[in-house]
Design a protein around this motif. Structure first.
Motif, PDB file in Angstrom:
ATOM      1  N   SER A 233       0.839  -1.214   0.000  1.00 33.49           N
ATOM      2  CA  SER A 233       0.000   0.000   0.000  1.00 33.49           C
ATOM      3  C   SER A 233       0.859   1.242   0.000  1.00 33.49           C
ATOM      4  CB  SER A 233      -0.920  -0.016   1.223  1.00 33.49           C
ATOM      5  OG  SER A 233      -1.775  -1.126   1.180  1.00 33.49           O
ATOM      6  N   GLU A 234       1.951   1.206   0.800  1.00 33.98           N
ATOM      7  CA  GLU A 234       2.848   2.373   0.834  1.00 33.98           C
ATOM      8  C   GLU A 234       3.494   2.599  -0.522  1.00 33.98           C
ATOM      9  OE1 GLU A 234       5.569   1.553   3.931  1.00 33.98           O
ATOM     10  OE2 GLU A 234       4.126   1.927   5.562  1.00 33.98           O
ATOM     11  N   LEU A 235       3.922   1.491  -1.153  1.00 35.99           N
ATOM     12  CA  LEU A 235       4.541   1.628  -2.476  1.00 35.99           C
ATOM     13  C   LEU A 235       3.539   2.140  -3.505  1.00 35.99           C
ATOM     14  CD1 LEU A 235       6.707  -1.618  -2.616  1.00 35.99           C
ATOM     15  CD2 LEU A 235       7.543   0.735  -2.510  1.00 35.99           C
ATOM     16  N   GLU A 236       2.310   1.653  -3.417  1.00 39.93           N
ATOM     17  CA  GLU A 236       1.277   2.097  -4.352  1.00 39.93           C
ATOM     18  C   GLU A 236       1.011   3.581  -4.187  1.00 39.93           C
ATOM     19  OE1 GLU A 236      -3.270   0.840  -5.700  1.00 39.93           O
ATOM     20  OE2 GLU A 236      -2.297  -0.072  -3.963  1.00 39.93           O
ATOM     21  N   THR A 237       0.954   4.056  -2.951  1.00 40.49           N
ATOM     22  CA  THR A 237       0.737   5.489  -2.686  1.00 40.49           C
ATOM     23  C   THR A 237       1.898   6.318  -3.226  1.00 40.49           C
ATOM     24  OG1 THR A 237      -0.525   4.934  -0.711  1.00 40.49           O
ATOM     25  CG2 THR A 237       0.309   7.169  -0.863  1.00 40.49           C
ATOM     26  N   SER A 238       3.134   5.830  -2.964  1.00 48.31           N
ATOM     27  CA  SER A 238       4.313   6.543  -3.453  1.00 48.31           C
ATOM     28  C   SER A 238       4.342   6.597  -4.978  1.00 48.31           C
ATOM     29  CB  SER A 238       5.579   5.874  -2.908  1.00 48.31           C
ATOM     30  OG  SER A 238       6.715   6.542  -3.394  1.00 48.31           O
TER      31      SER A 238
ATOM     32  N   LEU B  40       1.751  11.451 -10.386  1.00 51.97           N
ATOM     33  CA  LEU B  40       1.144  12.796 -10.404  1.00 51.97           C
ATOM     34  C   LEU B  40       2.219  13.862 -10.569  1.00 51.97           C
ATOM     35  CD1 LEU B  40      -1.558  12.436  -7.598  1.00 51.97           C
ATOM     36  CD2 LEU B  40      -1.930  12.547 -10.066  1.00 51.97           C
ATOM     37  N   ARG B  41       3.340  13.660  -9.883  1.00 49.65           N
ATOM     38  CA  ARG B  41       4.433  14.618 -10.009  1.00 49.65           C
ATOM     39  C   ARG B  41       4.983  14.640 -11.429  1.00 49.65           C
ATOM     40  NH1 ARG B  41       6.482  19.340  -8.684  1.00 49.65           N
ATOM     41  NH2 ARG B  41       8.802  19.345  -8.629  1.00 49.65           N
ATOM     42  N   LYS B  42       5.089  13.446 -12.014  1.00 48.20           N
ATOM     43  CA  LYS B  42       5.591  13.355 -13.390  1.00 48.20           C
ATOM     44  C   LYS B  42       4.651  14.086 -14.347  1.00 48.20           C
ATOM     45  CE  LYS B  42       6.413   9.891 -16.985  1.00 48.20           C
ATOM     46  NZ  LYS B  42       5.228  10.215 -17.770  1.00 48.20           N
ATOM     47  N   ASP B  43       3.333  13.807 -14.168  1.00 46.30           N
ATOM     48  CA  ASP B  43       2.351  14.490 -15.038  1.00 46.30           C
ATOM     49  C   ASP B  43       2.421  15.995 -14.860  1.00 46.30           C
ATOM     50  OD1 ASP B  43       1.560  12.022 -15.911  1.00 46.30           O
ATOM     51  OD2 ASP B  43      -0.148  11.862 -14.518  1.00 46.30           O
ATOM     52  N   ASP B  44       2.595  16.399 -13.606  1.00 50.54           N
ATOM     53  CA  ASP B  44       2.676  17.838 -13.343  1.00 50.54           C
ATOM     54  C   ASP B  44       3.898  18.453 -14.025  1.00 50.54           C
ATOM     55  OD1 ASP B  44       1.768  20.247 -12.018  1.00 50.54           O
ATOM     56  OD2 ASP B  44       3.556  19.980 -10.734  1.00 50.54           O
ATOM     57  N   LEU B  45       5.018  17.710 -13.938  1.00 46.27           N
ATOM     58  CA  LEU B  45       6.243  18.203 -14.590  1.00 46.27           C
ATOM     59  C   LEU B  45       6.083  18.256 -16.116  1.00 46.27           C
ATOM     60  CD1 LEU B  45       8.991  16.385 -12.487  1.00 46.27           C
ATOM     61  CD2 LEU B  45       8.479  18.847 -12.502  1.00 46.27           C
ATOM     62  N   GLU B  46       5.404  17.250 -16.632  1.00 48.27           N
ATOM     63  CA  GLU B  46       5.195  17.236 -18.087  1.00 48.27           C
ATOM     64  C   GLU B  46       4.332  18.425 -18.504  1.00 48.27           C
ATOM     65  OE1 GLU B  46       3.560  13.428 -18.898  1.00 48.27           O
ATOM     66  OE2 GLU B  46       5.526  12.416 -18.992  1.00 48.27           O
TER      67      GLU B  46
ATOM     68  N   PHE C 284       6.596  -1.859  -7.726  1.00 54.02           N
ATOM     69  CA  PHE C 284       5.159  -2.089  -7.621  1.00 54.02           C
ATOM     70  C   PHE C 284       4.776  -3.407  -8.283  1.00 54.02           C
ATOM     71  CE2 PHE C 284       0.865  -1.636  -9.354  1.00 54.02           C
ATOM     72  CZ  PHE C 284       0.159  -1.368  -8.185  1.00 54.02           C
ATOM     73  N   ASN C 285       5.362  -3.674  -9.439  1.00 49.68           N
ATOM     74  CA  ASN C 285       5.085  -4.931 -10.136  1.00 49.68           C
ATOM     75  C   ASN C 285       5.571  -6.133  -9.330  1.00 49.68           C
ATOM     76  OD1 ASN C 285       3.891  -3.600 -12.326  1.00 49.68           O
ATOM     77  ND2 ASN C 285       5.878  -3.329 -13.381  1.00 49.68           N
ATOM     78  N   ASP C 286       6.786  -5.982  -8.725  1.00 49.35           N
ATOM     79  CA  ASP C 286       7.318  -7.094  -7.919  1.00 49.35           C
ATOM     80  C   ASP C 286       6.400  -7.404  -6.738  1.00 49.35           C
ATOM     81  OD1 ASP C 286       9.441  -7.267  -9.630  1.00 49.35           O
ATOM     82  OD2 ASP C 286      10.797  -6.044  -8.380  1.00 49.35           O
TER      83      ASP C 286
END
Length: 326
Positions: free
Chosen positions: A5-10, A16-22, A84-86
């Motif tokens: 859950s922590e990894l999914e949130t991160s 979101l940060r990536k989209d914002d930067l884009e 996340f995949n692992d």
């Protein structure tokens, strides 16, 4: 599950940060294109050589740095995607190989039930420990009591033995014990005199017999046991005389007996037995300084007894007493 859950949130935050930067990059690129077009027009009017000198003059942000930061964010996103995949694969594997067929809610309910049972068991264990401590205390008290009982039993043995001998309520046991003890002493004293007078016999009382019946041991016949009734008249007199002398010795322990009178009985003795009996009486007189009187009509005694008191008949109605010393 928590880690996932922590990894999914991160991961979501990074996306979101990536989209914002884009979006920022796109807006910035649009602005840059507009500014570039405008600057190119202004450069021409301002007389500047090129756009690089303009950037240095205005100290605008470097496009390469923004690009580099973007690449770093993309790498971070890719790394998070891999993790996340692992973890997703691991979660799927765990879900496929479940440790229990029960659901989480069922396991939580069962856990609460087990906790209640554990609490009850702990309380039961506490009660058992308390009872065990009481049992140990009681065991120590019993051990001390058993030690006291063992000591009392040792003391009881002597009293029980004494009770078996003389402990009857009517006093019969003590009377029998005293008579038996006295008879044993009497036999010892009598055997001393019997050995002097006639050492063929030895008096004794059977230890296991409850009846105080005397028996004799015949030394001339390999210590054969005989009853008193089997003795001849003379032998009976000698044994009786030995018992009388023994009784005198027994009584003289507390009261000194200075005289002994024997009334008849010598007539049944043969000469040898009579001589032995008189020798024993003479020895008793000399050793104990005892006055011995014999009442008898036997002529043989007259020769052996130096001091005599004779009753002489003078008529049918009268007699006289004569005292003589040979």
């Amino acid at each position: 599950t928590t880690k996932l859950s922590e990894l999914e949130t991160s991961w979501k935050e990074t996306v979101l940060r990536k989209d914002d930067l884009e979006n920022q990059e796109k807006d910035f690129q649009d602005k840059m294109n507009k500014q570039k077009n405008r600057l190119e027009e202004l450069l021409k009017s301002a007389g500047l050589a090129d756009i690089i000198r303009l950037k240095q003059a205005l100290q605008l942000p470097n496009h390469e740095e923004i690009k580099k930061e973007k690449e770093q964010k993309e790498q971070r996103i890719n790394s998070l995607n891999d993790k996340f995949n692992d973890y997703s694969n691991l979660l799927n594997t765990l879900l496929k190989n479940s440790l229990s067929p029960q659901s989480l809610e069922e396991l939580i309910v069962e856990k609460e039930i087990c906790e209640d049972k554990l609490k009850d068991l702990n309380q039961a264990i506490g009660g058992i420990k308390e009872r065990l401590k009481k049992q140990q205390d009681i065991a120590k008290e019993n051990e001390a009591k058993e030690k006291i009982i063992a000591e009392k039993q040792i003391s009881l043995q002597s009293w029980k033995q004494l009770c078996d001998l003389i402990g009857s309520s009517n006093g019969a046991s003590f009377k029998n014990f005293a008579q038996d003890f006295t008879l044993s002493l009497l036999i010892q004293y009598a055997n001393r005199h019997l050995e002097v007078m006639f050492n063929r016999y030895e008096l004794f009382k059977e230890e296991q017999s409850k009846e105080m019946e005397l028996q004799i041991k015949d030394k001339y016949f390999f210590n054969q046991i005989r009853t008193i009734n089997s003795l001849s008249g003379g032998e009976t007199f000698i044994v009786s005389l030995a018992l009388a002398l023994g009784l005198s010795d027994l009584a003289s322990k507390n009261t000194k007996i200075e005289s002994l009178f024997i009334d008849e009985g010598f007539g049944s003795l043969d000469p040898e037995s009579l001589n032995n009996a008189l020798d024993a009486l003479e020895l008793l007189r000399q050793t104990d300084q005892r006055q011995i009187g014999i009442i008898s009509h036997i002529e043989e005694l007259k020769k052996r007894i130096p001091s005599q008191i004779r009753v002489v008949r003078t008529s049918t109605e009268f007699s006289k007493i004569e005292i003589s010393n040979y």
